[in-house]
Write a protein that holds these residues in place. Structure first.
Motif, PDB file in Angstrom:
ATOM      1  N   ALA A   9       0.743  -1.110  -0.227  1.00 52.84           N
ATOM      2  CA  ALA A   9       0.068   0.141   0.187  1.00 52.84           C
ATOM      3  C   ALA A   9       0.830   1.158  -0.131  1.00 52.84           C
ATOM      4  O   ALA A   9       1.766   1.268   0.593  1.00 52.84           O
ATOM      5  N   GLY A  10       0.577   2.160  -0.935  1.00 49.78           N
ATOM      6  CA  GLY A  10       1.352   3.431  -0.863  1.00 49.78           C
ATOM      7  C   GLY A  10       1.143   4.056  -2.246  1.00 49.78           C
ATOM      8  O   GLY A  10       0.294   3.606  -3.214  1.00 49.78           O
ATOM      9  N   GLY A  11       1.896   5.130  -2.588  1.00 49.66           N
ATOM     10  CA  GLY A  11       1.938   5.910  -3.715  1.00 49.66           C
ATOM     11  C   GLY A  11       2.379   7.281  -3.663  1.00 49.66           C
ATOM     12  O   GLY A  11       2.909   7.314  -2.872  1.00 49.66           O
ATOM     13  N   ALA A  12       2.094   7.962  -4.784  1.00 46.20           N
ATOM     14  CA  ALA A  12       2.627   9.309  -4.770  1.00 46.20           C
ATOM     15  C   ALA A  12       1.564  10.207  -5.730  1.00 46.20           C
ATOM     16  O   ALA A  12       0.913   9.730  -6.473  1.00 46.20           O
ATOM     17  N   ALA A  13       1.728  11.566  -5.394  1.00 48.07           N
ATOM     18  CA  ALA A  13       1.115  12.470  -6.197  1.00 48.07           C
ATOM     19  C   ALA A  13       2.174  13.432  -6.686  1.00 48.07           C
ATOM     20  O   ALA A  13       3.039  14.035  -6.437  1.00 48.07           O
TER      21      ALA A  13
END
Lengths: 171, 354, 384
Positions: free
Chosen positions: B165-169
């Motif tokens: 789980a996670g990510g970026a903007a």
């Protein structure tokens, strides 16, 4: 399902938008339309920074309905940097870490859900604040585990391990 | 025309990552389902807390991106965002946008475009490509593109080891204010069903070893090769490269095939510590690189989405943003609370309470 | 304004009344009070209740209980002020008699809590707090009091054990009250190790969920002696309010509503705290006892707990409290609690408190608190 009830307060709950009294300048949260200090009308929107510190806290072992799946969880009175006290859950924290005066920052999280079919209600919670750093730790040139565990050539540990590695290529 | 470039030069004016704090060791999964007989493909994976989902994780990454964008361009305000786009395969609602929740929370509403993107693990990079077009055409001054997932793996399935789980903007804006200029990109897509989740199903299905050569390797190699060719660049011209990272092996292998060294890949390779974050996987690797990159550095980003396709980007760092008030990617990775399988099962909602 | 007296009291035992409904409990207390006073009919009935809608699916209690008691046709309404509903109903009855609108008035406090499982009751009790900004954040009513207790301990330097005597005293006094829920003494050790509910509040800081009903009959003092040889005069009564949410208070550790209502009552009675012979305190949680003692002027700020530590709250202490067991050990049927407090003060002033009799009790006070201090009713009663 109480859709409208939550919808009309999204600004407050998602991003801590309260009010500021145009008369005496006091920031107000939660919004209450009448300034608690000078009792003049106060409807000017004001968005809080989300920074604050723990004024008091308690860990709930017997939760009200709708919050069972979070128990035990810690709630707090948070003194916002701009002045008001706000009641909210703490998150991303172990009970033993919490103390009165602990710096916290606002995050937007799931407050509750109306069962599996109902809507999700999001709102403010607070978690331990990230310390302000002039020079935060950079991405390590050597990530902790890679150099130790990655073999030079893809090594098949066994049939099932290969299966694992291949399948997890997906998405 | 293979190479995609906007009319007006655009870049990344702000970026931000998010990783939840909980970590499940791969060994715990192996112990439970195989008696420890399978070597886990990653050391551990990030698991969202009970009050987290793609909307909340996107909000935090977006706030970090906005904080950096405000540094890069002091006149920038979230109200300037002409689009808020969230790419994910684990949107909290099947019908109802995640993007409106994010847009509301960051103060981008109401005059903005909002949409959810879906293309397995490349939903984030396609949102970036669309944002490049949106800003590059002049339709919007800024656009926010997010790749974020709280990935699902069936208990006991091979995917369970890595589904993280996670990510970026990313705030995409005019190149003159950017931290990173986007020099060009390529998208390479075929109908290759290596992985899917049918409507109303909770867990995805995958095609086993078929997900390797015909899917992952073929699409990434194709997109990157086309990009390098069109830009007249080679692997040596890049300081860093980051590929979709479903496990440790695949990105290292595809990088090697394309002529990249371990050193170019290592700073962006987070999968061993946080697992495969699906739509967030390649882009969060990019944020880890941006935290350390220096002006002038060129970075290659290549995603992979099952189904299948790959978006490849050529990026050049213009300036860096100080980390005084914003979480770095490494800080999120290092903020870790280990959990056991029982706690994991609870967080994933695998116990029926009522 | 006419002077008002209590001419009759009635109560049911507090506890788990599996075999009795809300209306039966209400009627039982009303019937007992009417018998006690000798009246055969009342002009009006005011029913204090908090949770009948939430827990029994029944509102409209005025007409319901009037009808069930054979009083069809009279004026009857429900009065609600969370846990302060009981004394709030008395307040309405008092105003009705004092104003001359009615002569004989019955005030009933009734609550039926055990028809629901405890999670439902926990949620229902949270309606006393701010639904938008406390309950929706996941706070239980207990946890709101726990936030106050933690801060109190922090600011004034107390330990959790320092609160023990509130609970121990209440349980000791309940031993001699046949209507009390608990007839078991508790020890300091038990208090320290009880099951946590919302840290630092544990089971033995907390008053129990219970069923019960209590009732008083009011009449003008001028005719009170026609009904009873031992009328008890309502010497003073005042209600004050504060914010529902504790985060909105100027100082969360100061029960401003408690202070205002006490000051008004003292002024009306022309007495001060030192004139009060016993004080039925709203000990829903041990912290509330401390805050109420301070608000009512029996201790300086931060010193309420010291009264318990030094044994000043016992039957022979400087200010006896919870003389019949209090909310903690008599039990806390929320909307009935305020009326039980009044009934118990009347028992003391009539010298009917048996082994728990406070010597020479002439002036007794009760403070009934709604929520965590948003409604506070202070009543001073006098033996005639």
């Amino acid at each position: 399902m109480e859709v409208a009830r939550f919808w009309r307060t999204t600004g407050q709950r998602y991003r801590l938008t309260g009010e500021v009294c145009p008369n005496c300048g006091k920031p107000i949260f939660p919004p209450r339309d009448v300034c608690p200090v000078c009792t003049k009308e106060a409807r000017t929107p004001f968005t809080f920074s989300g920074k604050g510190e723990v004024y008091s806290y308690s860990t709930i072992h017997v939760p009200p309905q709708g919050f069972e799946r979070f128990a035990p969880y810690t709630v707090a009175l948070v003194r916002l940097a701009e002045g008001p006290l706000v009641t909210a859950q703490l998150t991303d924290v172990d009970e033993a870490e919490v103390y009165i005066g602990m710096p916290v920052e606002m995050v937007t999280r799931v407050l509750r859900e109306d069962g599996e079919r109902g809507m999700l209600v999001y709102g403010y919670k607070f978690r331990p604040a990230r310390p302000v750093r002039d020079d935060a730790p950079k991405s390590a040139a050597e990530p902790a585990h890679v150099s130790e565990t990655v073999p030079d050539a893809p090594a098949e540990v066994g049939p099932s391990a290969a299966q694992v590695a291949m399948a997890s290529a997906t998405a | 025309m293979t190479l995609m470039r906007p009319v007006k030069p655009v870049g990344i004016t702000g970026y931000g990552a998010y990783v939840p704090r909980y970590r499940l060791p791969g060994q715990a999964i192996s112990d439970l389902w195989t008696g420890g007989n399978v070597a886990p493909p990653v050391n551990e994976k990030a698991v969202p807390g009970l009050d987290e989902d793609v909307a909340t994780m996107s909000i935090e990454a977006a706030r970090n991106a906005i904080a950096r964008a405000s540094y890069a361009d002091p006149g920038f305000s979230p109200a300037d965002l002409g689009a808020v786009w969230v790419g994910s395969e684990s949107h909290p609602y099947a019908v109802k946008p995640t993007s409106t929740i994010v847009a509301e929370a960051i103060g981008a509403t109401p005059y903005t475009q909002a949409a959810d993107w879906q293309f397995a693990c490349k939903a984030g990079t396609e949102a970036i490509q669309a944002a490049i077009g949106f800003v590059g055409s002049g339709m919007a001054a800024y656009a926010l593109a997010i790749g974020m997932d709280a990935a699902q793996g069936r208990p006991g399935d091979a995917l369970e080891y890595t589904a993280g789980a996670g990510g970026a903007a990313f705030v995409i804006g005019p190149a003159e204010h950017a931290l990173v200029e986007i020099e060009g990109s390529v998208s390479y897509v075929t109908d290759t069903p290596d992985f899917w989740r049918r409507q109303y199903e909770k867990f995805p299905e995958h095609a086993g070893r078929f997900t390797g050569e015909p899917a992952y390797f073929h699409h990434i190699t194709s997109s990157v090769t086309a990009l390098l060719q069109a830009m007249n660049l080679s692997a040596r011209d890049f300081a860093y490269a980051v590929f979709h990272q479903p496990n440790v092996k695949f990105p290292l292998k595809v990088g090697e095939e394309l002529g990249f060294t371990r050193e170019q890949l290592r700073p962006g390779l987070l999968v061993n510590e946080i697992g495969n974050t699906y739509a967030g996987s390649s882009v969060i690797g990019l944020t880890a690189i941006l935290d350390i990159a220096q002006p002038g550095d060129r970075i290659l980003l290549a995603s992979f989405g099952s189904g299948a396709g790959s978006d490849a980007f050529c990026l050049r760092v213009k300036k860096t943003a100080p980390a005084k008030h914003v979480w770095t990617t490494r800080e999120y990775v290092q903020r870790r609370t280990p959990i056991d399988y029982a706690q994991y099962a609870r967080m994933k909602g695998n116990y029926k309470l009522n | 304004m006419r002077d008002v007296s209590i001419i009759g009291i009635g109560q049911t035992p507090v506890g788990e009344h599996w075999d009795k409904s809300l209306r039966e409990l209400g009627f039982q207390a009303l019937h007992a009070a009417m018998n006690d006073s000798g009246v055969e009919r009342v002009d009006a009935l005011y029913v204090g209740n908090m949770l009948s809608g939430e827990l029994t699916g029944q509102e409209h209690l005025g007409a319901l209980i009037a009808d069930f008691a054979g009083l069809r046709g009279i004026e009857a309404i429900k009065v609600e002020a969370a846990c302060g509903s009981g004394a709030a109903a008395l307040r309405v009855g008092y105003m009705a008699v004092a104003s001359g609108l009615h002569d004989i008035v019955a005030c009933v406090g009734v609550e039926k809590m055990t028809d629901q499982q405890s999670d439902t009751v926990t949620s229902a009790l949270a309606t006393a707090a701010d639904a938008e900004y406390e309950a929706l954040q996941g706070l239980s009513f207990v946890s709101i009091n726990a936030l106050l207790m933690r801060r109190y301990m922090h600011e004034y330097g107390y330990k959790k054990e320092d609160f023990a005597n509130f609970a121990i005293t209440a349980h000791a006094n309940a031993m001699n009250n046949p209507y009390a829920m608990f007839h078991t003494p508790i020890t300091r050790e038990q208090f320290a190790t009880a099951k946590p509910i919302a840290d630092p509040i544990n089971l033995l800081d907390s008053s129990p969920i219970a069923d019960g009903a209590a009732c008083v009959i009011l009449a003008p003092t001028a005719i009170a002696k026609e009904f009873t040889g031992k009328p008890v005069r309502v010497r003073a009564m005042a209600i004050a309010t504060d914010t529902l949410a504790i985060h909105d208070r100027r100082d969360p550790l100061y029960l401003e509503g408690g202070a205002i209502s006490a000051q008004k009552a003292y002024a009306m009675a022309n007495v001060g705290p030192s004139d009060i012979d016993l004080f039925e305190v709203h000990d829903a949680f041990t912290i509330m006892s401390a805050l109420s003692l301070e608000a009512a002027g029996f201790a300086p700020r931060g010193q309420g707990v010291r009264l318990a530590m030094e044994g000043e709250i016992g039957l022979n202490g400087r200010i006896p409290i919870t003389t019949m067991g209090g909310l903690k050990a008599r039990g806390h049927p929320v909307g009935a609690t305020g009326m039980y407090q009044i009934v118990e003060v009347v028992e003391q002033l009539r010298e009917e408190a048996g082994a728990n009799q406070v010597k020479n009790a002439r002036l007794g006070m009760a403070q009934n608190i709604g929520g965590s201090g948003a409604t506070v009713v202070t009543t001073i009663l006098e033996r005639l």
